[in-house]
Design a protein around this motif. Structure first.
Motif, short mmCIF file in Angstrom:
data_model
loop_
_atom_site.label_atom_id
_atom_site.label_comp_id
_atom_site.label_asym_id
_atom_site.label_seq_id
_atom_site.Cartn_x
_atom_site.Cartn_y
_atom_site.Cartn_z
N MET A 176 0.84 -1.21 0.00
CA MET A 176 0.00 0.00 0.00
C MET A 176 0.87 1.25 0.00
O MET A 176 1.63 1.46 0.93
N ILE A 177 0.76 2.12 -1.01
CA ILE A 177 -0.03 1.94 -2.21
C ILE A 177 0.88 2.22 -3.40
O ILE A 177 1.53 3.25 -3.46
N GLY A 178 0.93 1.29 -4.35
CA GLY A 178 1.67 1.44 -5.58
C GLY A 178 1.08 0.50 -6.60
O GLY A 178 0.20 -0.32 -6.29
N SER A 179 1.54 0.58 -7.83
CA SER A 179 0.98 -0.27 -8.87
C SER A 179 1.23 -1.74 -8.59
O SER A 179 0.48 -2.61 -9.04
N SER A 180 2.29 -2.07 -7.81
CA SER A 180 2.57 -3.47 -7.48
C SER A 180 1.47 -4.09 -6.63
O SER A 180 1.40 -5.32 -6.50
N LEU A 181 0.61 -3.26 -6.04
CA LEU A 181 -0.56 -3.78 -5.33
C LEU A 181 -1.36 -4.70 -6.23
O LEU A 181 -1.85 -5.75 -5.79
N ALA A 182 -1.49 -4.32 -7.50
CA ALA A 182 -2.28 -5.12 -8.44
C ALA A 182 -1.65 -6.48 -8.68
O ALA A 182 -2.37 -7.46 -8.94
N SER A 183 -0.33 -6.58 -8.61
CA SER A 183 0.33 -7.86 -8.83
C SER A 183 -0.14 -8.89 -7.81
O SER A 183 -0.53 -10.01 -8.17
N SER A 184 -0.10 -8.52 -6.53
CA SER A 184 -0.55 -9.43 -5.48
C SER A 184 -2.06 -9.65 -5.52
O SER A 184 -2.55 -10.78 -5.40
N LEU A 185 -2.80 -8.57 -5.68
CA LEU A 185 -4.25 -8.64 -5.65
C LEU A 185 -4.78 -9.48 -6.81
O LEU A 185 -5.65 -10.34 -6.63
N ALA A 201 8.25 7.13 -16.63
CA ALA A 201 7.43 8.30 -16.92
C ALA A 201 6.74 8.86 -15.69
O ALA A 201 6.16 9.95 -15.75
N ILE A 202 6.77 8.12 -14.60
CA ILE A 202 6.13 8.58 -13.37
C ILE A 202 6.98 8.10 -12.20
O ILE A 202 7.53 6.99 -12.23
N SER A 203 7.13 8.93 -11.20
CA SER A 203 7.95 8.58 -10.05
C SER A 203 7.14 7.75 -9.05
O SER A 203 5.91 7.76 -9.08
N PRO A 204 7.82 7.03 -8.15
CA PRO A 204 7.09 6.27 -7.13
C PRO A 204 6.19 7.15 -6.28
O PRO A 204 5.08 6.74 -5.91
N GLU A 205 6.63 8.37 -5.96
CA GLU A 205 5.83 9.26 -5.13
C GLU A 205 4.56 9.68 -5.86
O GLU A 205 3.46 9.69 -5.29
N GLU A 206 4.70 10.03 -7.14
CA GLU A 206 3.53 10.45 -7.92
C GLU A 206 2.59 9.28 -8.18
O GLU A 206 1.36 9.43 -8.17
N GLU A 207 3.17 8.11 -8.41
CA GLU A 207 2.37 6.90 -8.62
C GLU A 207 1.50 6.61 -7.40
O GLU A 207 0.29 6.37 -7.51
N SER A 208 2.11 6.64 -6.22
CA SER A 208 1.38 6.35 -5.00
C SER A 208 0.25 7.35 -4.77
O SER A 208 -0.87 6.96 -4.41
N LYS A 209 0.54 8.61 -4.99
CA LYS A 209 -0.48 9.64 -4.77
C LYS A 209 -1.66 9.47 -5.74
O LYS A 209 -2.82 9.54 -5.33
N ALA A 210 -1.34 9.23 -7.01
CA ALA A 210 -2.40 9.08 -8.01
C ALA A 210 -3.28 7.87 -7.71
O ALA A 210 -4.52 7.95 -7.76
N LEU A 211 -2.66 6.73 -7.39
CA LEU A 211 -3.43 5.51 -7.15
C LEU A 211 -4.24 5.60 -5.85
O LEU A 211 -5.36 5.07 -5.79
N ALA A 212 -3.70 6.25 -4.83
CA ALA A 212 -4.46 6.42 -3.59
C ALA A 212 -5.73 7.21 -3.83
O ALA A 212 -6.81 6.86 -3.33
N GLU A 213 -5.62 8.27 -4.62
CA GLU A 213 -6.80 9.09 -4.93
C GLU A 213 -7.79 8.32 -5.80
O GLU A 213 -9.01 8.44 -5.62
N LEU A 214 -7.28 7.50 -6.71
CA LEU A 214 -8.18 6.74 -7.57
C LEU A 214 -8.92 5.66 -6.80
O LEU A 214 -10.11 5.40 -7.05
N LEU A 215 -8.25 5.02 -5.86
CA LEU A 215 -8.94 4.04 -5.01
C LEU A 215 -10.09 4.70 -4.26
O LEU A 215 -11.19 4.14 -4.13
N LYS A 216 -9.85 5.90 -3.75
CA LYS A 216 -10.92 6.65 -3.07
C LYS A 216 -12.05 6.96 -4.05
O LYS A 216 -13.24 6.85 -3.70
N TYR A 217 -11.68 7.37 -5.25
CA TYR A 217 -12.69 7.71 -6.25
C TYR A 217 -13.58 6.52 -6.58
O TYR A 217 -14.80 6.63 -6.62
N TRP A 218 -12.95 5.34 -6.80
CA TRP A 218 -13.75 4.16 -7.14
C TRP A 218 -14.65 3.75 -5.98
O TRP A 218 -15.79 3.32 -6.21
N ALA A 219 -14.16 3.89 -4.76
CA ALA A 219 -14.99 3.56 -3.59
C ALA A 219 -16.18 4.49 -3.51
O ALA A 219 -17.32 4.05 -3.28
#
Length: 447
Positions: A179-188, A394-412
């Motif tokens: 929690m939280i990065g794109s690698s979350l999808a790998s495990s999930l 093309a995206i840093s780990p910090e920016e990736e985490s921030k974007a995905l955290a907000e998107l998870l909130k959006y989908w919820a």
């Protein structure tokens, strides 16, 4: 009071005490404190509550029947041993009901945590999208929760719960360290793959195909025997790669990056492939599904992380046999046509053409300039796009985490509003825009 009467009276008291404790188990809707966006989907909540209520109702009936029996003439005539034997089984059943309640309570209690609860609801939506194969099965409810440790796990829907009963929902345990990065999808998505494979009967179908290859006698019997032993975990990895591409392989590398002794460990009883081979296979599957130089680059990097020097000759021979059979095995997976898919391959029904690396890059560049497009995309595609962008630098780990955290909130939030009758007359886009900002994707990122 005779010994027999005393036994009947005492056991009746104990049964009534069980009943009072049973009545204190309340519906989750009456006991959990969480914001609406963190709640389970309507389907999941209904399935879980229906299952637990049914179990409590059946137990309540059994307790009342026992009390009537033990207080009646038949119970008073029974020996204390017989009356106690019946009560003992009743108490065991009571503990089964409690254990089933605790299985779901452990997952639901986290929904009250600030931020984590809403992220988990977003992960429910993400998992459901990754599991969806319209026309082939009905997607069961999915519930996600966090746990310590590096590995994820799933208690599949429609499987037997401890003590009996059919699990009404897929319960996925996700490691907190993802929690939280794109690698979350790998495990999930690996765990989602276990559920999808069960619904499609993929493991049995592939085992039959592997036995045919083994009987041909054209390959190394030890290697093909190991592929068959590992097929359940391999199918789940395949599902993950098919859904999110390189995001899956990079995430897998993170999970199995362990001391050498574990990475090369060969345990014939372990259903998981040797970690060294598992990453090599993930890269090979990615290369077949999404041709691109990145897969060879990742495979070479893995070899540099874990050189073979120092391994015993026998160990090296097993690894060599597995690597020699790996291309044919990977192609068998990609080309396999199980009966449940009615003549099609898993690759065909999962729409991998739309997730080629170049296409994912195009999506990222488009979303960067038009943020509203992110909201229209399937959640699993979003993780594939952002994971590819992370691999491309093309995206840093910090920016990736921030974007995905907000998107998870959006989908919820979107899922909650879609299911809420009280919001039916509101403009959904206006409600979302006023409550939640869609994250911006950076134009110039540096890793």
């Amino acid at each position: 009071m005779s010994d027999g009467s005393f036994a009947s009276w005492m056991l009746s008291q104990e049964a009534r005490a069980l009943l009072t404790r049973l009545e204190r188990i309340k519906s989750f809707a009456m006991s959990e404190t969480m914001v609406p966006a963190a709640t389970l989907s309507v389907e999941a909540q209904a399935a879980v509550e229906r299952y637990l209520i049914k179990g409590r109702r059946e137990l309540r009936t059994q307790i009342h029947q026992y009390i009537s029996w033990v207080e009646g003439p038949e119970g008073r005539r029974a020996t204390p041993a017989e009356a106690h034997r019946r009560f003992t089984f009743l108490r065991l059943r009571f503990n089964v009901v409690l254990s089933h309640f605790d299985i779901f309570s452990e997952a639901l209690s986290q929904r009250s945590e600030a931020e984590n609860g809403v992220w988990l609801a977003g992960m429910d939506v993400l998992s459901k999208d990754a599991l969806a194969l319209p026309g082939y099965y009905e997607v069961p409810p999915v519930i996600c929760y966090l746990a310590r440790g590096p590995g994820a796990a799933i208690r599949r829907a429609r499987t037997r719960l401890p003590g009996g009963g059919e699990n009404p929902a897929a319960i996925i345990r996700v490691p907190r360290e993802r929690m939280i990065g794109s690698s979350l999808a790998s495990s999930l998505f690996h765990e989602v793959g276990h559920q999808g494979a069960a619904l499609l009967g993929l493991v049995a179908s592939l085992r039959a195909a592997l036995r045919e290859v083994s009987h041909e006698g054209t390959g190394d019997a030890v290697a093909w025997g190991l592929w068959e032993r590992w097929i359940s975990e391999i199918v789940a990895d395949f599902w993950s790669v098919a859904r999110v591409g390189v995001t899956s392989t990079v995430g897998l590398m993170g999970v199995v990056s362990l001391p050498r002794a574990f990475v090369f460990r060969l345990n014939m009883e372990d259903p998981h492939p040797i970690p060294y081979i598992r990453v090599k296979l993930s890269s090979a599957l990615g290369g077949l599904l999404y041709p691109h130089p990145q897969w060879a680059r990742l495979s070479r990097l893995w070899e540099e992380f874990y050189p073979l020097e120092g391994l015993s000759e026998q160990h090296r021979q097993v690894l060599a046999a597995l690597e020699a059979s790996l291309p044919r095995f990977a192609r068998l997976l990609v080309e396999h046509r199980p009966p449940s898919l009615r003549g099609r391959t898993l690759v065909e029904v999962m729409g991998t053409r739309m997730r080629q690396p170049a296409r994912l890059g195009e999506h990222y560049r488009e979303w960067r300039s038009r943020r509203s497009r992110i909201r229209e995309a399937p959640p699993s595609l979003v993780f594939a796009v952002i994971g590819q962008a992370r691999t491309d630098g093309a995206i840093s780990p910090e920016e990736e985490s921030k974007a995905l955290a907000e998107l998870l909130k959006y989908w919820a939030l979107r899922s909650t509003l879609d299911a809420s009758e009280t919001c039916a007359t509101l403009s959904k886009s206006q409600a979302l825009a006023s409550v939640l900002r869609v994250p911006a994707l950076p134009r110039n990122s540096v890793t």
